[in-house]
Design a protein around this motif. Structure first.
Motif, mmCIF file in Angstrom:
data_model
loop_
_atom_site.group_PDB
_atom_site.id
_atom_site.type_symbol
_atom_site.label_atom_id
_atom_site.label_comp_id
_atom_site.label_asym_id
_atom_site.label_seq_id
_atom_site.Cartn_x
_atom_site.Cartn_y
_atom_site.Cartn_z
ATOM 1 N N LYS A 192 0.829 -1.205 0.000
ATOM 2 C CA LYS A 192 0.000 0.000 0.000
ATOM 3 C C LYS A 192 0.871 1.266 0.000
ATOM 4 O O LYS A 192 0.484 2.280 -0.561
ATOM 5 C CB LYS A 192 -0.918 -0.018 1.230
ATOM 6 N N HIS A 193 2.064 1.197 0.625
ATOM 7 C CA HIS A 193 2.867 2.400 0.837
ATOM 8 C C HIS A 193 4.228 2.423 0.151
ATOM 9 O O HIS A 193 4.776 3.495 -0.065
ATOM 10 C CB HIS A 193 3.083 2.614 2.342
ATOM 11 N N ILE A 194 4.767 1.263 -0.169
ATOM 12 C CA ILE A 194 6.129 1.206 -0.689
ATOM 13 C C ILE A 194 6.130 0.573 -2.073
ATOM 14 O O ILE A 194 5.597 -0.525 -2.262
ATOM 15 C CB ILE A 194 7.048 0.405 0.263
ATOM 16 N N ASP A 195 6.731 1.261 -3.024
ATOM 17 C CA ASP A 195 6.836 0.759 -4.393
ATOM 18 C C ASP A 195 7.990 -0.234 -4.484
ATOM 19 O O ASP A 195 8.995 -0.095 -3.773
ATOM 20 C CB ASP A 195 7.072 1.942 -5.345
ATOM 21 N N THR A 196 7.866 -1.201 -5.366
ATOM 22 C CA THR A 196 8.930 -2.200 -5.527
ATOM 23 C C THR A 196 10.219 -1.593 -6.078
ATOM 24 O O THR A 196 11.266 -2.216 -5.997
ATOM 25 C CB THR A 196 8.477 -3.367 -6.431
ATOM 26 N N SER A 197 10.167 -0.378 -6.590
ATOM 27 C CA SER A 197 11.385 0.275 -7.091
ATOM 28 C C SER A 197 12.228 0.874 -5.965
ATOM 29 O O SER A 197 13.370 1.273 -6.189
ATOM 30 C CB SER A 197 11.022 1.380 -8.088
ATOM 31 N N GLU A 198 11.683 0.930 -4.756
ATOM 32 C CA GLU A 198 12.386 1.524 -3.620
ATOM 33 C C GLU A 198 13.211 0.461 -2.884
ATOM 34 O O GLU A 198 12.686 -0.580 -2.519
ATOM 35 C CB GLU A 198 11.389 2.169 -2.658
ATOM 36 N N ALA A 199 14.496 0.747 -2.673
ATOM 37 C CA ALA A 199 15.384 -0.189 -1.975
ATOM 38 C C ALA A 199 15.068 -0.183 -0.479
ATOM 39 O O ALA A 199 14.852 0.872 0.118
ATOM 40 C CB ALA A 199 16.837 0.201 -2.196
ATOM 41 N N ILE A 200 15.068 -1.377 0.111
ATOM 42 C CA ILE A 200 14.688 -1.554 1.512
ATOM 43 C C ILE A 200 15.842 -2.158 2.309
ATOM 44 O O ILE A 200 16.461 -3.131 1.882
ATOM 45 C CB ILE A 200 13.464 -2.486 1.624
ATOM 46 N N LEU A 201 16.074 -1.594 3.498
ATOM 47 C CA LEU A 201 16.918 -2.229 4.506
ATOM 48 C C LEU A 201 15.975 -2.763 5.567
ATOM 49 O O LEU A 201 15.263 -1.988 6.215
ATOM 50 C CB LEU A 201 17.910 -1.241 5.136
ATOM 51 N N ASP A 202 15.940 -4.076 5.716
ATOM 52 C CA ASP A 202 15.087 -4.723 6.706
ATOM 53 C C ASP A 202 15.932 -5.014 7.940
ATOM 54 O O ASP A 202 16.918 -5.758 7.859
ATOM 55 C CB ASP A 202 14.510 -6.022 6.122
ATOM 56 N N LEU A 203 15.576 -4.414 9.068
ATOM 57 C CA LEU A 203 16.330 -4.631 10.294
ATOM 58 C C LEU A 203 16.119 -6.057 10.780
ATOM 59 O O LEU A 203 14.992 -6.521 10.902
ATOM 60 C CB LEU A 203 15.925 -3.629 11.375
ATOM 61 N N GLY A 204 17.216 -6.731 11.053
ATOM 62 C CA GLY A 204 17.187 -8.137 11.432
ATOM 63 C C GLY A 204 17.785 -8.979 10.321
ATOM 64 O O GLY A 204 17.908 -8.529 9.178
ATOM 65 N N VAL A 205 18.152 -10.181 10.668
ATOM 66 C CA VAL A 205 18.733 -11.087 9.677
ATOM 67 C C VAL A 205 17.670 -11.526 8.676
ATOM 68 O O VAL A 205 16.469 -11.383 8.928
ATOM 69 C CB VAL A 205 19.377 -12.328 10.352
ATOM 70 N N SER A 206 18.106 -12.074 7.557
ATOM 71 C CA SER A 206 17.183 -12.601 6.565
ATOM 72 C C SER A 206 16.214 -13.572 7.242
ATOM 73 O O SER A 206 16.616 -14.369 8.092
ATOM 74 C CB SER A 206 17.970 -13.316 5.468
ATOM 75 N N ASN A 207 14.954 -13.476 6.876
ATOM 76 C CA ASN A 207 13.912 -14.246 7.563
ATOM 77 C C ASN A 207 12.786 -14.547 6.585
ATOM 78 O O ASN A 207 12.794 -14.035 5.457
ATOM 79 C CB ASN A 207 13.421 -13.440 8.771
ATOM 80 N N PRO A 208 11.806 -15.345 6.958
ATOM 81 C CA PRO A 208 10.722 -15.675 6.024
ATOM 82 C C PRO A 208 9.997 -14.450 5.462
ATOM 83 O O PRO A 208 9.646 -14.430 4.290
ATOM 84 C CB PRO A 208 9.787 -16.542 6.862
ATOM 85 N N LEU A 209 9.824 -13.405 6.276
ATOM 86 C CA LEU A 209 9.125 -12.221 5.772
ATOM 87 C C LEU A 209 9.981 -11.463 4.756
ATOM 88 O O LEU A 209 9.469 -11.023 3.726
ATOM 89 C CB LEU A 209 8.710 -11.301 6.919
ATOM 90 N N SER A 210 11.288 -11.330 4.992
ATOM 91 C CA SER A 210 12.127 -10.655 3.993
ATOM 92 C C SER A 210 12.179 -11.467 2.704
ATOM 93 O O SER A 210 12.214 -10.904 1.607
ATOM 94 C CB SER A 210 13.533 -10.357 4.539
ATOM 95 N N GLU A 211 12.137 -12.786 2.810
ATOM 96 C CA GLU A 211 12.095 -13.633 1.616
ATOM 97 C C GLU A 211 10.774 -13.466 0.863
ATOM 98 O O GLU A 211 10.755 -13.449 -0.373
ATOM 99 C CB GLU A 211 12.324 -15.092 2.008
#
Length: 173
Positions: A20-39
């Protein structure tokens, strides 16, 4: 459809809020190690990098030196002693944060086997809002949802209608 592709309701609703708020063209830093949600985010077209498991209370260098458009923090801040310092160190212009809400009928989560898997904070919605505002973020949207579990008892019944998760989209002021 979602039942087979998402491990739980939280992932489905988090992804919907993110879309709803973030376009797929925007680079994201996800705090925390790689996880099922980041995948799941990557599988849905997002460019996501994660922190490496460092103690973000002590070492914020990856956050401070990051040049991403968005920082996401999904169920991370409750584990930190000072989410204030982490929020202040973010250079991105947008943030999406979710936290488990404090439940009046359950004590704070604490793993008995993993000393890092504990909740130092369990927020009420106004506390997260205040924290974001105090660290220079303007809240643009938020949502809450329940997290029912398939068990028998008073607490499982209460979880069917008590909001458990709170998610916020904010922009740097």
């Amino acid at each position: 459809m979602y039942e087979k592709s998402f491990p739980d309701k939280r992932f489905k609703l988090t992804l919907q809020f993110l879309k709803k708020h973030i376009d797929t063209s925007e680079a994201i830093l996800d705090l925390g190690v790689s996880n099922p949600l980041s995948e799941i985010m990557i599988a849905n077209g997002y460019t996501v990098s994660n922190t490496k498991g460092e103690d973000l209370d002590e070492d914020r260098s990856l956050i401070e030196n990051s040049e991403v458009d968005v920082v996401t923090a999904f169920e991370i801040f409750e584990h930190l002693l000072s989410p204030y310092e982490v929020l202040k160190s973010i250079n991105a212009k947008k943030i999406v944060v979710s936290v488990p809400l404090r439940l009046w009928f359950a004590s704070a989560y604490r793993s008995k086997t993993d000393l890092r898997d504990r909740h130092y904070h369990e927020f009420e919605d106004w506390q997260l809002d205040w924290l974001l505002e105090k660290t220079g973020w303007k809240i643009k949207d938020s949502s809450k949802w329940t997290n029912p579990i398939n068990k028998i008892g008073i607490r499982p019944i209460l979880r069917r209608f008590t909001k458990r998760y709170y998610i916020v989209y904010a922009e740097r002021v």
